[in-house]
Design a protein around this motif. Structure first.
Motif, short mmCIF file in Angstrom:
data_model
loop_
_atom_site.label_atom_id
_atom_site.label_comp_id
_atom_site.label_asym_id
_atom_site.label_seq_id
_atom_site.Cartn_x
_atom_site.Cartn_y
_atom_site.Cartn_z
N GLU A 1 -3.42 -6.82 7.47
CA GLU A 1 -3.57 -5.62 8.27
C GLU A 1 -5.05 -5.30 8.40
OE1 GLU A 1 -1.37 -2.63 6.23
OE2 GLU A 1 -2.88 -2.30 4.69
N LYS B 1 -7.11 0.37 7.27
CA LYS B 1 -5.92 0.93 6.62
C LYS B 1 -5.98 0.86 5.11
CE LYS B 1 -2.85 -0.11 10.53
NZ LYS B 1 -1.58 -0.74 10.95
N ASN C 1 -5.69 4.38 3.17
CA ASN C 1 -4.34 4.96 3.21
C ASN C 1 -3.36 4.13 2.39
OD1 ASN C 1 -5.01 7.16 4.78
ND2 ASN C 1 -4.49 6.17 6.71
N ARG C 2 -3.51 2.81 2.44
CA ARG C 2 -2.60 1.96 1.67
C ARG C 2 -2.75 2.23 0.18
NH1 ARG C 2 0.66 -2.12 1.45
NH2 ARG C 2 0.76 -2.21 3.72
N ASN D 1 -1.20 5.69 -0.58
CA ASN D 1 0.26 5.67 -0.54
C ASN D 1 0.85 4.90 -1.72
OD1 ASN D 1 0.32 7.12 1.85
ND2 ASN D 1 0.38 5.30 3.15
N SER D 2 0.20 3.80 -2.08
CA SER D 2 0.68 3.00 -3.20
C SER D 2 0.63 3.79 -4.50
CB SER D 2 -0.16 1.73 -3.33
OG SER D 2 0.21 1.00 -4.48
N ASP E 1 4.93 0.20 -2.39
CA ASP E 1 3.90 -0.40 -1.54
C ASP E 1 2.84 -1.10 -2.40
OD1 ASP E 1 4.90 0.26 0.92
OD2 ASP E 1 3.75 2.12 1.10
N ARG F 1 -3.73 -5.14 0.79
CA ARG F 1 -3.25 -6.21 1.67
C ARG F 1 -4.46 -6.92 2.26
NH1 ARG F 1 1.81 -5.00 5.37
NH2 ARG F 1 2.72 -5.13 3.28
#
Length: 291
Positions: free
Chosen positions: A138, A142, A145-146, A149-150, A215, A219
């Motif tokens: 990705e 991002k 945010n990843r 969120n994780s 999550d 990535r």
């Protein structure tokens, strides 16, 4: 082969860092295919293929946290790259007696096999990918945010550890729940559910590691995946389903640029076509390995 037979075709494999469970079909004097299942599936997903690939010995492992394999220790977030180390350790164990003639990976298992083979082409003779191509990626924008969120999800997981597990009346209820959630045919949901659950006095519950649903904190970017996959040298068969992931079919031009020796074949079937279209898939595998 350093496998311990526990019951029938059930085996366990002790790696330096973790013990894996699995299933082994076929005679020991036949060529070995190592099969790697997808996310939240288990070794049972290759049982339909084993019924047709009778001229091979099939070893299907449960990834850590799946099926009968041990969970990763601690309570830290998981990352896909952990599986590369699992695969490397597993191949080291297998090489002491019988190295596989091919690695066959479905979905997550194919992603891991593809990335590993790209990095270590001398360790793999043939690669078979079913509904899989490369590591997910990705845009770097991002990343923040990843990570947020994780960690939010992981904190909720830690808070829930003290709560009692959800218990189903029987496995049929759990299989129906997966069927409704994923639209995977009920018979295959039942086959997978049998291995991903454990029996209690009051019913059954999932034995899969709950962290698998969280999550990943990180990535790869496209440039990282592109650099890894360039000049992929291993003889590779890519099988996709006509009703599988559309993103995979859209990525075929990229696959043709990455892989130096690639056969790409689409067959009728969904994301789990190695189960629902096992006979067709087995014929393609046999033809590929005989070339």
């Amino acid at each position: 082969m350093s496998l311990v037979h526990e019951f029938g075709d059930e085996v366990s494999i002790q790696l330096p860092h973790i013990k894996l469970a699995g299933r082994l079909w076929g005679a020991a004097d036949k060529p070995l295919i190592l099969t790697l299942h997808g996310w939240l599936d288990n070794a049972n997903s290759f049982q339909p293929l084993s019924d047709y690939l009778t001229d091979y010995q099939i070893l299907a492992i449960d990834w850590p946290g799946h099926g009968g394999s041990e969970h990763r220790p601690g309570a830290y977030p998981l990352h896909w790259i952990d599986y590369l180390y699992d695969l490397d350790a597993l191949l080291s164990v297998l090489s002491r007696s019988q190295a596989p003639v091919a690695i066959l990976g479905h979905s997550l298992g194919g992603i891991i096999a593809s990335a590993y083979t790209a990095a270590f082409p001398d360790e793999v003779q043939n690669l078979i990918l079913i509904e899989a191509l490369s590591p997910l990626y990705e845009d770097e924008t991002k990343a923040k945010n990843r990570l947020d969120n994780s960690f939010r999800g992981h904190r909720r997981f830690l808070a829930s550890m003290a709560k009692p597990v959800s218990i189903y009346r029987d496995m049929a209820v759990a299989a129906q729940a997966r069927h409704k959630l994923t639209a995977l045919e009920l018979q295959w949901c039942e086959l997978l559910t049998q291995r991903n659950m454990q029996t209690l006095d009051s019913g059954v519950c999932w034995r899969s590691d709950p962290r698998l649903k969280l999550d990943s904190p990180l990535r790869l970017t496209f440039s990282q995946v592109d650099a890894l996959m360039q000049a992929h040298k291993v003889n590779t068969l890519l099988i996709s389903g006509s009703r599988g992931f559309a993103q995979l079919r859209e990525a075929i031009p990229m696959a043709n640029r990455w892989f130096e020796r690639l056969q790409n074949i689409e067959v009728e079937g969904d994301h789990h076509l190695h189960m629902g279209s096992a006979e067709k898939v087995s014929k393609l595998i046999r033809a590929f390995l005989k070339t």
